[in-house]
Design a protein around this motif. Structure first.
Motif, PDB file in Angstrom:
ATOM      1  N   PRO A  74      -3.009 -35.508  44.499  1.00 36.42           N
ATOM      2  CA  PRO A  74      -3.546 -36.431  43.479  1.00 36.42           C
ATOM      3  C   PRO A  74      -4.253 -37.629  44.123  1.00 36.42           C
ATOM      4  CG  PRO A  74      -1.235 -35.867  43.037  1.00 36.42           C
ATOM      5  CD  PRO A  74      -1.552 -35.355  44.397  1.00 36.42           C
ATOM      6  N   THR A  75      -5.214 -38.171  43.406  1.00 38.33           N
ATOM      7  CA  THR A  75      -5.962 -39.327  43.915  1.00 38.33           C
ATOM      8  C   THR A  75      -5.033 -40.507  44.209  1.00 38.33           C
ATOM      9  OG1 THR A  75      -7.817 -38.569  42.586  1.00 38.33           O
ATOM     10  CG2 THR A  75      -7.939 -40.829  43.410  1.00 38.33           C
ATOM     11  N   SER A  76      -3.953 -40.614  43.457  1.00 39.38           N
ATOM     12  CA  SER A  76      -3.022 -41.736  43.654  1.00 39.38           C
ATOM     13  C   SER A  76      -2.318 -41.684  45.015  1.00 39.38           C
ATOM     14  CB  SER A  76      -1.978 -41.753  42.537  1.00 39.38           C
ATOM     15  OG  SER A  76      -1.305 -40.504  42.485  1.00 39.38           O
ATOM     16  N   TRP A  77      -2.419 -40.555  45.712  1.00 39.89           N
ATOM     17  CA  TRP A  77      -1.796 -40.417  47.037  1.00 39.89           C
ATOM     18  C   TRP A  77      -2.759 -40.810  48.164  1.00 39.89           C
ATOM     19  CZ3 TRP A  77       2.238 -36.160  48.189  1.00 39.89           C
ATOM     20  CH2 TRP A  77       3.066 -35.951  47.080  1.00 39.89           C
ATOM     21  N   ARG A  78      -3.976 -41.198  47.833  1.00 39.94           N
ATOM     22  CA  ARG A  78      -4.999 -41.438  48.860  1.00 39.94           C
ATOM     23  C   ARG A  78      -4.509 -42.330  49.999  1.00 39.94           C
ATOM     24  NH1 ARG A  78     -10.550 -41.911  48.928  1.00 39.94           N
ATOM     25  NH2 ARG A  78     -10.444 -44.177  49.012  1.00 39.94           N
TER      26      ARG A  78
ATOM     27  N   LEU B 118       4.618 -31.669  49.876  1.00 41.12           N
ATOM     28  CA  LEU B 118       3.231 -31.289  50.196  1.00 41.12           C
ATOM     29  C   LEU B 118       2.871 -29.909  49.649  1.00 41.12           C
ATOM     30  CD1 LEU B 118       3.253 -32.579  53.874  1.00 41.12           C
ATOM     31  CD2 LEU B 118       1.806 -33.483  52.036  1.00 41.12           C
ATOM     32  N   ASN B 119       3.893 -29.090  49.418  1.00 40.98           N
ATOM     33  CA  ASN B 119       3.666 -27.720  48.949  1.00 40.98           C
ATOM     34  C   ASN B 119       3.765 -27.623  47.426  1.00 40.98           C
ATOM     35  OD1 ASN B 119       3.145 -24.988  49.671  1.00 40.98           O
ATOM     36  ND2 ASN B 119       5.265 -24.470  49.187  1.00 40.98           N
ATOM     37  N   PHE B 120       3.843 -28.759  46.772  1.00 39.08           N
ATOM     38  CA  PHE B 120       3.999 -28.783  45.310  1.00 39.08           C
ATOM     39  C   PHE B 120       2.742 -28.214  44.649  1.00 39.08           C
ATOM     40  CE2 PHE B 120       4.484 -30.792  41.123  1.00 39.08           C
ATOM     41  CZ  PHE B 120       5.847 -30.620  40.899  1.00 39.08           C
ATOM     42  N   ASP B 121       2.942 -27.524  43.533  1.00 33.87           N
ATOM     43  CA  ASP B 121       1.806 -26.960  42.790  1.00 33.87           C
ATOM     44  C   ASP B 121       1.234 -28.060  41.897  1.00 33.87           C
ATOM     45  OD1 ASP B 121      -0.009 -25.401  41.505  1.00 33.87           O
ATOM     46  OD2 ASP B 121       1.441 -24.140  40.454  1.00 33.87           O
ATOM     47  N   PHE B 122       0.370 -28.890  42.485  1.00 35.98           N
ATOM     48  CA  PHE B 122      -0.055 -30.131  41.837  1.00 35.98           C
ATOM     49  C   PHE B 122      -0.827 -29.905  40.544  1.00 35.98           C
ATOM     50  CE2 PHE B 122       0.511 -31.367  46.292  1.00 35.98           C
ATOM     51  CZ  PHE B 122       1.299 -32.496  46.141  1.00 35.98           C
ATOM     52  N   ILE B 123      -1.616 -28.850  40.475  1.00 36.94           N
ATOM     53  CA  ILE B 123      -2.466 -28.672  39.285  1.00 36.94           C
ATOM     54  C   ILE B 123      -2.148 -27.395  38.513  1.00 36.94           C
ATOM     55  CG2 ILE B 123      -4.368 -30.076  40.143  1.00 36.94           C
ATOM     56  CD1 ILE B 123      -5.800 -27.459  40.893  1.00 36.94           C
ATOM     57  N   GLY B 124      -0.991 -26.794  38.818  1.00 31.75           N
ATOM     58  CA  GLY B 124      -0.544 -25.656  38.008  1.00 31.75           C
ATOM     59  C   GLY B 124      -1.325 -24.391  38.212  1.00 31.75           C
ATOM     60  N   THR B 125      -1.794 -24.171  39.456  1.00 34.07           N
ATOM     61  CA  THR B 125      -2.538 -22.931  39.710  1.00 34.07           C
ATOM     62  C   THR B 125      -1.608 -21.785  40.084  1.00 34.07           C
ATOM     63  OG1 THR B 125      -2.893 -23.783  41.936  1.00 34.07           O
ATOM     64  CG2 THR B 125      -4.722 -23.980  40.397  1.00 34.07           C
ATOM     65  N   SER B 126      -0.350 -22.113  40.422  1.00 34.40           N
ATOM     66  CA  SER B 126       0.633 -21.091  40.817  1.00 34.40           C
ATOM     67  C   SER B 126       0.027 -20.086  41.778  1.00 34.40           C
ATOM     68  CB  SER B 126       1.170 -20.337  39.590  1.00 34.40           C
ATOM     69  OG  SER B 126       1.761 -21.248  38.715  1.00 34.40           O
TER      70      SER B 126
ATOM     71  N   LEU C  86      -8.531 -25.653  60.148  1.00 39.19           N
ATOM     72  CA  LEU C  86      -9.604 -26.532  60.626  1.00 39.19           C
ATOM     73  C   LEU C  86     -10.955 -26.087  60.076  1.00 39.19           C
ATOM     74  CD1 LEU C  86      -8.859 -27.249  64.397  1.00 39.19           C
ATOM     75  CD2 LEU C  86      -8.713 -28.831  62.481  1.00 39.19           C
ATOM     76  N   LYS C  87     -11.144 -24.758  59.974  1.00 47.34           N
ATOM     77  CA  LYS C  87     -12.451 -24.278  59.502  1.00 47.34           C
ATOM     78  C   LYS C  87     -12.435 -23.945  58.021  1.00 47.34           C
ATOM     79  CE  LYS C  87     -16.691 -23.232  59.494  1.00 47.34           C
ATOM     80  NZ  LYS C  87     -16.745 -23.282  58.053  1.00 47.34           N
ATOM     81  N   SER C  88     -11.268 -23.558  57.469  1.00 45.14           N
ATOM     82  CA  SER C  88     -11.277 -23.194  56.048  1.00 45.14           C
ATOM     83  C   SER C  88     -11.481 -24.436  55.186  1.00 45.14           C
ATOM     84  CB  SER C  88      -9.984 -22.470  55.657  1.00 45.14           C
ATOM     85  OG  SER C  88      -8.860 -23.284  55.894  1.00 45.14           O
TER      86      SER C  88
ATOM     87  N   ILE D 146      -1.060 -30.852  55.290  1.00 47.46           N
ATOM     88  CA  ILE D 146      -1.833 -32.100  55.368  1.00 47.46           C
ATOM     89  C   ILE D 146      -3.290 -31.793  55.733  1.00 47.46           C
ATOM     90  CG2 ILE D 146      -2.095 -34.255  56.682  1.00 47.46           C
ATOM     91  CD1 ILE D 146       1.007 -34.295  56.909  1.00 47.46           C
ATOM     92  N   ALA D 147      -3.478 -30.819  56.643  1.00 42.90           N
ATOM     93  CA  ALA D 147      -4.846 -30.439  57.055  1.00 42.90           C
ATOM     94  C   ALA D 147      -5.620 -29.806  55.909  1.00 42.90           C
ATOM     95  CB  ALA D 147      -4.777 -29.474  58.232  1.00 42.90           C
ATOM     96  N   SER D 148      -4.899 -29.373  54.860  1.00 42.39           N
ATOM     97  CA  SER D 148      -5.539 -28.632  53.766  1.00 42.39           C
ATOM     98  C   SER D 148      -5.780 -29.476  52.530  1.00 42.39           C
ATOM     99  CB  SER D 148      -4.660 -27.438  53.376  1.00 42.39           C
ATOM    100  OG  SER D 148      -4.348 -26.670  54.509  1.00 42.39           O
ATOM    101  N   VAL D 149      -5.612 -30.803  52.641  1.00 47.37           N
ATOM    102  CA  VAL D 149      -5.822 -31.637  51.446  1.00 47.37           C
ATOM    103  C   VAL D 149      -7.277 -31.478  50.984  1.00 47.37           C
ATOM    104  CG1 VAL D 149      -4.036 -33.303  52.033  1.00 47.37           C
ATOM    105  CG2 VAL D 149      -6.371 -33.722  52.778  1.00 47.37           C
ATOM    106  N   ARG D 150      -7.438 -31.546  49.679  1.00 45.76           N
ATOM    107  CA  ARG D 150      -8.770 -31.277  49.092  1.00 45.76           C
ATOM    108  C   ARG D 150      -9.817 -32.229  49.668  1.00 45.76           C
ATOM    109  NH1 ARG D 150      -9.589 -34.994  44.666  1.00 45.76           N
ATOM    110  NH2 ARG D 150      -7.658 -36.111  44.189  1.00 45.76           N
ATOM    111  N   ARG D 151     -10.995 -31.688  49.873  1.00 46.96           N
ATOM    112  CA  ARG D 151     -12.090 -32.457  50.473  1.00 46.96           C
ATOM    113  C   ARG D 151     -12.448 -33.687  49.636  1.00 46.96           C
ATOM    114  NH1 ARG D 151     -15.378 -30.351  54.100  1.00 46.96           N
ATOM    115  NH2 ARG D 151     -17.223 -31.316  53.181  1.00 46.96           N
ATOM    116  N   SER D 152     -12.370 -33.544  48.306  1.00 48.52           N
ATOM    117  CA  SER D 152     -12.821 -34.619  47.422  1.00 48.52           C
ATOM    118  C   SER D 152     -11.873 -35.819  47.406  1.00 48.52           C
ATOM    119  CB  SER D 152     -13.000 -34.083  45.995  1.00 48.52           C
ATOM    120  OG  SER D 152     -11.823 -33.411  45.581  1.00 48.52           O
ATOM    121  N   LEU D 153     -10.752 -35.739  48.107  1.00 44.25           N
ATOM    122  CA  LEU D 153      -9.863 -36.901  48.207  1.00 44.25           C
ATOM    123  C   LEU D 153     -10.537 -38.024  49.003  1.00 44.25           C
ATOM    124  CD1 LEU D 153      -6.885 -37.643  47.384  1.00 44.25           C
ATOM    125  CD2 LEU D 153      -6.241 -37.077  49.719  1.00 44.25           C
TER     126      LEU D 153
END
Length: 572
Positions: A195-199, A173-181, A283-285, A233-240
């Motif tokens: 990633p979308t494939s994890w939906r 879950l802590n993997f740097d998925f998009i290389g932002t380091s 929760l709020k961020s 898990i609470a921080s997954v991107r909104r666009s997922l």
């Protein structure tokens, strides 16, 4: 063979496979990989540091050979097949298998200085796309199996297996998925770019439920790791998610948080407490207030969170580094109030004043305990104080009349007691120091809430309240300045300078409306009829400080900074 010889051999092999000049041939690296796996499989009871070094060697070979082919086959990519035999054997073998996957995920996620960053990202992206979701799914399935059994967590090996499984889940879950380091110190701005494939794993509420259930069933030696996974898990991107999916996901998340707050027996553990505070901040961020208020149990949850925050602030000596996350949550909630369009009540007008009051009163009550017990004074940590005051400046402006009434009441009590102590012939120095400490906090806090004024959301009534607070600080300054020839308090002076800086930013300069109700109040109480007269107070304070505090570098430095800031605000 001694364990240290084994460690030396593993370390030397790691260096050999890592070198960029004259690298080992592919066949030799495959042989080393196979030898390491067999060695670990046949010797599950090696010294822990030897096992760790061998797993590190396997991870390094696998990462650096990720794109190596033999007869059109990527020979180092069958990582799940490599560990399957470990997972089907004893608990000790299972631990080794899970640790291999965990260490490999960590190794591929971390760039190293000896190889180009582009190569690292290429490997990490390929690993993410081909293997990472399978590893995460495997980890969750193994956790489900383990939690379904009657585990004996007093058994060291079973405890160790769960520990490694949780570490593996966290590393996925802590993997740097998009290389932002991302810089790990910027903890709370990060979104997990799943990633979308994890939906499927996140649309299925059983994943979230698994970790909440594990938290309630595991001891404090393991549960902080569970909460760390929940934070991610609470921080997954909104666009997922689409809106309906996000609302459902948030509802399950809030239910889980409510369950923890309703059964808080594990929260006194400092590690659990810290991770739970981080979870609340997320929760709020990651979600909007308008989304939160629509959750079915929102009124009950916001009440529980408010009670938890108030209790945490009152126990100021417990886990002070975690308070940042709670204040961050309330700061973001308070800042959202003007923008929320939902018809459901947010109830922040009820609970935010309770949080403000708890922060202010707990800081004042801490003063005599710190002096009595010789504890470290948080006022000496300027960075921490400033961070908390920045957060409070937004929280305190919500229902500002309540904040202001509380500050006026507390300030008047402290200032009156202080004056009486100074006039009394038999007052103790300790009592005077306590009141100066309380006044120091109040001056800092008054500066902060004045600095929290937002021009478009402010009213004449609020400006008049600012005037009440400013008058009191200036009256206190007159009192303390009159005593500087005999005695002074460095912390109180630094608080005054912090107050002046906030006052200057909001109410002094070309951009400020001079008809402000604040100036009317200053005129009535102190005879300061216009900005020029207020400026003369600033200049008088700067001169006084340079006269009496010339030997004190922090005060001199901040005084000159104030003079510099004032000079920049006006045309010559």
């Amino acid at each position: 063979m001694s364990s240290y010889s084994q460690l030396l051999a593993a370390t030397c092999l790691s260096k050999l496979v890592s070198r960029t000049s004259n690298p080992l041939p592919l066949e030799q690296r495959i042989d080393i990989r196979n030898y390491v796996l067999n060695y670990l499989a046949t010797r599950p009871k090696l010294a822990a540091f030897v096992t760790q070094a061998l797993i590190q060697l396997y991870a390094r070979i696998t990462k650096l050979g990720w794109f190596d082919c033999q007869k059109d086959d990527y020979v180092f990519r069958n990582v799940i097949a490599d560990v399957t035999r470990f997972l089907q054997d004893s608990v000790e073998h299972c631990i080794i298998g899970v640790t291999i996957l965990s260490q490999l995920t960590n190794e591929i996620n971390q760039a190293d200085t000896t190889h180009p960053l582009t190569k690292h990202r290429k490997i990490a992206s390929s690993f993410r796309d081909s293997s990472l979701f399978d590893i995460f799914t495997l980890s969750c399935n193994l956790l489900k199996q383990a939690s379904g059994k009657n585990l004996n967590l007093n058994d060291e090996s079973q405890h160790g297996l769960l520990m490694q499984l949780l570490k593996l889940s966290y590393n996925c879950l802590n993997f740097d998925f998009i290389g932002t380091s991302t810089d790990e110190s910027s903890d709370d701005l990060c979104t997990v770019q799943i990633p979308t494939s994890w939906r499927s794993a996140f649309l299925d509420s059983s994943t979230l439920q698994l970790f909440f259930n594990l938290y309630h069933s595991l001891p404090p030696s393991l549960s902080p790791l569970v909460l760390s996974c929940l934070v991610q898990i609470a921080s997954v991107r909104r666009s997922l998610f689409n809106n309906a999916e996000r609302a459902k996901f948030l509802s399950h998340l809030v239910d889980g948080v409510k369950r923890i707050l309703a059964n808080p027996q594990c929260l006194p553990d400092p590690n659990n407490y810290h991770e739970f505070c981080r979870l609340l901040a997320r929760l709020k961020s990651n979600y909007q207030l308008g989304e939160l208020v629509k959750v079915e149990n929102y009124p009950e949850v916001i009440r529980l969170i408010a009670n938890f925050t108030v209790t945490s602030l009152q126990h100021w000596e417990f886990a002070p580094n975690s308070v940042h996350y709670l204040l961050s949550l309330w700061q973001r909630l308070a800042a959202s109030v003007p923008y929320v369009k939902a018809t459901e009540p947010h109830l922040l007008e009820t609970y935010t004043p309770e949080v403000t009051k708890a922060y202010i009163t707990s800081r004042l009550e801490s003063v005599h305990v710190i002096l009595r017990d010789g504890l470290e004074d948080p006022l000496d940590d300027a960075g921490l104080v400033q961070q908390q005051l920045d957060q409070l400046s937004t929280i305190g402006r919500c229902e500002y009349e309540k904040t202001c009434a509380l500050l006026v009441q507390l300030f008047d009590q402290a200032a009156q007691t202080y004056q009486e102590l100074l006039q009394s012939t038999n007052s103790s120095a300790a009592d005077v120091t306590v009141q100066e400490g309380r006044l120091t906090w109040l001056v800092y806090i008054i500066g902060a809430v004045i600095g929290g004024r937002v021009s478009f959301a402010s009213t004449d009534e609020q400006d008049a309240m600012d005037g009440e607070l400013v008058c009191r600080v200036l009256q206190l300054m007159n009192l303390t300045d009159s005593r500087l020839a005999q005695a002074g308090n460095e912390r109180l002076e630094l608080a005054m300078l912090s107050f002046f800086e906030q006052f200057r930013k909001i109410y002094i300069g070309d951009q400020v409306q001079k008809s402000s109700k604040l100036y009317r109040r200053l005129s009535e109480v102190l005879g300061l009829n216009d900005e020029t007269m207020v400026l003369s107070v600033f200049i008088g304070k700067i001169i006084t400080n340079l006269k009496y505090w010339g030997q004190c570098e922090p005060i001199t430095s901040k005084t000159l900074q104030l003079l510099n800031d004032l000079s920049l605000g006006y045309p010559y």
